[in-house]
Design a protein around this motif. Structure first.
Motif, PDB file in Angstrom:
ATOM      1  N   ALA A  45     -80.349  15.030  80.500  1.00 51.68           N
ATOM      2  CA  ALA A  45     -81.457  15.666  81.224  1.00 51.68           C
ATOM      3  C   ALA A  45     -81.586  15.056  82.622  1.00 51.68           C
ATOM      4  CB  ALA A  45     -82.759  15.479  80.460  1.00 51.68           C
ATOM      5  N   LYS A  46     -82.065  15.861  83.559  1.00 52.91           N
ATOM      6  CA  LYS A  46     -82.144  15.400  84.953  1.00 52.91           C
ATOM      7  C   LYS A  46     -83.097  14.226  85.131  1.00 52.91           C
ATOM      8  CE  LYS A  46     -80.586  19.542  87.155  1.00 52.91           C
ATOM      9  NZ  LYS A  46     -80.746  20.499  88.210  1.00 52.91           N
ATOM     10  N   ASP A  47     -84.078  14.093  84.259  1.00 49.74           N
ATOM     11  CA  ASP A  47     -85.022  12.987  84.398  1.00 49.74           C
ATOM     12  C   ASP A  47     -84.614  11.762  83.569  1.00 49.74           C
ATOM     13  OD1 ASP A  47     -85.435  14.187  81.981  1.00 49.74           O
ATOM     14  OD2 ASP A  47     -87.617  14.246  82.126  1.00 49.74           O
ATOM     15  N   SER A  48     -83.461  11.822  82.927  1.00 50.15           N
ATOM     16  CA  SER A  48     -82.981  10.716  82.107  1.00 50.15           C
ATOM     17  C   SER A  48     -82.501   9.551  82.984  1.00 50.15           C
ATOM     18  CB  SER A  48     -81.833  11.190  81.211  1.00 50.15           C
ATOM     19  OG  SER A  48     -81.273  10.109  80.508  1.00 50.15           O
ATOM     20  N   ALA A  49     -82.813   8.340  82.566  1.00 54.26           N
ATOM     21  CA  ALA A  49     -82.400   7.159  83.321  1.00 54.26           C
ATOM     22  C   ALA A  49     -80.902   6.908  83.199  1.00 54.26           C
ATOM     23  CB  ALA A  49     -83.168   5.935  82.834  1.00 54.26           C
ATOM     24  N   GLU A  50     -80.289   7.335  82.104  1.00 50.00           N
ATOM     25  CA  GLU A  50     -78.856   7.100  81.894  1.00 50.00           C
ATOM     26  C   GLU A  50     -77.976   8.143  82.564  1.00 50.00           C
ATOM     27  OE1 GLU A  50     -80.775   7.154  78.763  1.00 50.00           O
ATOM     28  OE2 GLU A  50     -81.210   5.057  79.190  1.00 50.00           O
ATOM     29  N   ARG A  51     -78.553   9.165  83.191  1.00 53.69           N
ATOM     30  CA  ARG A  51     -77.753  10.221  83.821  1.00 53.69           C
ATOM     31  C   ARG A  51     -76.879   9.647  84.932  1.00 53.69           C
ATOM     32  NH1 ARG A  51     -78.034  16.019  84.417  1.00 53.69           N
ATOM     33  NH2 ARG A  51     -77.391  16.659  86.488  1.00 53.69           N
ATOM     34  N   ILE A  52     -77.468   8.842  85.809  1.00 53.37           N
ATOM     35  CA  ILE A  52     -76.725   8.215  86.900  1.00 53.37           C
ATOM     36  C   ILE A  52     -76.982   6.719  86.836  1.00 53.37           C
ATOM     37  CG2 ILE A  52     -76.434   8.037  89.384  1.00 53.37           C
ATOM     38  CD1 ILE A  52     -77.617  10.865  89.560  1.00 53.37           C
ATOM     39  N   GLN A  53     -75.921   5.955  86.681  1.00 54.27           N
ATOM     40  CA  GLN A  53     -76.018   4.497  86.725  1.00 54.27           C
ATOM     41  C   GLN A  53     -75.122   4.035  87.872  1.00 54.27           C
ATOM     42  OE1 GLN A  53     -75.012   3.172  82.796  1.00 54.27           O
ATOM     43  NE2 GLN A  53     -77.063   3.610  82.037  1.00 54.27           N
ATOM     44  N   LEU A  54     -75.703   3.247  88.763  1.00 54.46           N
ATOM     45  CA  LEU A  54     -74.999   2.879  89.987  1.00 54.46           C
ATOM     46  C   LEU A  54     -75.272   1.419  90.312  1.00 54.46           C
ATOM     47  CD1 LEU A  54     -73.369   4.182  92.338  1.00 54.46           C
ATOM     48  CD2 LEU A  54     -75.542   4.616  93.437  1.00 54.46           C
ATOM     49  N   ASP A  55     -74.230   0.673  90.649  1.00 51.83           N
ATOM     50  CA  ASP A  55     -74.365  -0.711  91.084  1.00 51.83           C
ATOM     51  C   ASP A  55     -74.644  -0.681  92.591  1.00 51.83           C
ATOM     52  OD1 ASP A  55     -74.250  -3.389  91.626  1.00 51.83           O
ATOM     53  OD2 ASP A  55     -72.266  -3.710  90.746  1.00 51.83           O
ATOM     54  N   ALA A  56     -75.916  -0.826  92.958  1.00 56.64           N
ATOM     55  CA  ALA A  56     -76.327  -0.675  94.348  1.00 56.64           C
ATOM     56  C   ALA A  56     -75.691  -1.720  95.265  1.00 56.64           C
ATOM     57  CB  ALA A  56     -77.850  -0.742  94.448  1.00 56.64           C
ATOM     58  N   ASP A  57     -75.582  -2.952  94.793  1.00 55.56           N
ATOM     59  CA  ASP A  57     -75.008  -4.010  95.636  1.00 55.56           C
ATOM     60  C   ASP A  57     -73.559  -3.700  95.999  1.00 55.56           C
ATOM     61  OD1 ASP A  57     -77.364  -5.405  95.524  1.00 55.56           O
ATOM     62  OD2 ASP A  57     -76.737  -6.651  93.819  1.00 55.56           O
ATOM     63  N   ARG A  58     -72.777  -3.277  95.024  1.00 55.35           N
ATOM     64  CA  ARG A  58     -71.375  -2.956  95.287  1.00 55.35           C
ATOM     65  C   ARG A  58     -71.244  -1.711  96.170  1.00 55.35           C
ATOM     66  NH1 ARG A  58     -68.571  -6.778  95.815  1.00 55.35           N
ATOM     67  NH2 ARG A  58     -66.704  -5.527  95.551  1.00 55.35           N
ATOM     68  N   ALA A  59     -72.141  -0.729  95.964  1.00 58.59           N
ATOM     69  CA  ALA A  59     -72.101   0.464  96.803  1.00 58.59           C
ATOM     70  C   ALA A  59     -72.385   0.101  98.260  1.00 58.59           C
ATOM     71  CB  ALA A  59     -73.106   1.495  96.302  1.00 58.59           C
ATOM     72  N   LYS A  60     -73.379  -0.762  98.484  1.00 59.40           N
ATOM     73  CA  LYS A  60     -73.685  -1.199  99.854  1.00 59.40           C
ATOM     74  C   LYS A  60     -72.497  -1.954 100.463  1.00 59.40           C
ATOM     75  CE  LYS A  60     -78.648  -1.591  99.174  1.00 59.40           C
ATOM     76  NZ  LYS A  60     -79.778  -2.514  98.988  1.00 59.40           N
ATOM     77  N   HIS A  61     -71.861  -2.783  99.637  1.00 54.50           N
ATOM     78  CA  HIS A  61     -70.694  -3.523 100.117  1.00 54.50           C
ATOM     79  C   HIS A  61     -69.600  -2.571 100.582  1.00 54.50           C
ATOM     80  CE1 HIS A  61     -67.242  -6.187 100.275  1.00 54.50           C
ATOM     81  NE2 HIS A  61     -66.622  -5.366  99.445  1.00 54.50           N
ATOM     82  N   TRP A  62     -69.255  -1.589  99.754  1.00 57.63           N
ATOM     83  CA  TRP A  62     -68.164  -0.683 100.104  1.00 57.63           C
ATOM     84  C   TRP A  62     -68.533   0.215 101.272  1.00 57.63           C
ATOM     85  CZ3 TRP A  62     -63.487  -1.747  98.993  1.00 57.63           C
ATOM     86  CH2 TRP A  62     -63.173  -2.455  97.842  1.00 57.63           C
ATOM     87  N   LEU A  63     -69.799   0.581 101.396  1.00 62.42           N
ATOM     88  CA  LEU A  63     -70.217   1.357 102.570  1.00 62.42           C
ATOM     89  C   LEU A  63     -70.086   0.507 103.827  1.00 62.42           C
ATOM     90  CD1 LEU A  63     -73.317   3.206 101.132  1.00 62.42           C
ATOM     91  CD2 LEU A  63     -71.160   4.249 101.831  1.00 62.42           C
ATOM     92  N   GLY A  64     -70.416  -0.780 103.716  1.00 62.06           N
ATOM     93  CA  GLY A  64     -70.278  -1.693 104.849  1.00 62.06           C
ATOM     94  C   GLY A  64     -68.829  -1.894 105.260  1.00 62.06           C
ATOM     95  N   VAL A  65     -67.915  -1.813 104.313  1.00 65.75           N
ATOM     96  CA  VAL A  65     -66.489  -1.968 104.589  1.00 65.75           C
ATOM     97  C   VAL A  65     -65.927  -0.699 105.239  1.00 65.75           C
ATOM     98  CG1 VAL A  65     -64.252  -2.281 103.444  1.00 65.75           C
ATOM     99  CG2 VAL A  65     -66.182  -3.672 102.788  1.00 65.75           C
ATOM    100  N   GLY A  66     -66.617   0.427 105.055  1.00 63.04           N
ATOM    101  CA  GLY A  66     -66.168   1.664 105.695  1.00 63.04           C
ATOM    102  C   GLY A  66     -65.819   2.791 104.748  1.00 63.04           C
ATOM    103  N   ALA A  67     -66.133   2.663 103.473  1.00 60.79           N
ATOM    104  CA  ALA A  67     -65.851   3.736 102.522  1.00 60.79           C
ATOM    105  C   ALA A  67     -66.760   4.933 102.791  1.00 60.79           C
ATOM    106  CB  ALA A  67     -66.051   3.240 101.094  1.00 60.79           C
TER     107      ALA A  67
END
Length: 127
Positions: A45-67
């Motif tokens: 379901a769209k309001d489910s917490a398990e629908r999207i699980q994301l490691d925010a720290d790693r995402a910020k790191h890879w965005l900072g690297v240029g991904a």
């Protein structure tokens, strides 16, 4: 090497399950990737917490690297408050096609021919 943050499909037929991965842009969709930073299960379901699980720290790191995130992953990052996504506007999307416009004009002409609108009579106002 250009990096992209994208979805890698898993799961069986008609039961999709995606990993959010950082991969070389030239590698295949479900091929080799550098790091898995989350998951996405569209069957929940769209309001489910398990629908999207994301490691925010790693995402910020890879965005900072240029991904560069794909459109769908950019939506996830925007919802998580990691990266702002520019709103897109496509005003022609809701506009009917040429054939539909022609049919609407023909219908309007037929309707006008069948029901002529009477013109208001010129009444004189007595004072």
């Amino acid at each position: 090497m250009s990096l992209s943050i994208r979805l890698s499909r898993g799961g069986s037929k008609k039961r999709p399950y995606y990993r959010i991965v950082v991969a070389d842009a030239r590698s295949p969709r479900d091929g080799k990737y550098l790091e898995k930073i989350g998951t996405y299960n569209p069957l929940l379901a769209k309001d489910s917490a398990e629908r999207i699980q994301l490691d925010a720290d790693r995402a910020k790191h890879w965005l900072g690297v240029g991904a560069q995130p794909t459109d769908r992953v950019a939506r996830f990052l925007d919802a998580a408050g990691i990266k702002e996504r520019a709103a897109r506007s496509n005003p022609k999307k809701g506009e009917p096609g040429d054939k539909a416009k022609e049919r609407a004009e023909e219908r309007a002409e037929k309707l006008a021919a069948a029901n002529p609108v009477p013109e208001p009579a010129a009444d004189t106002v007595e004072a």
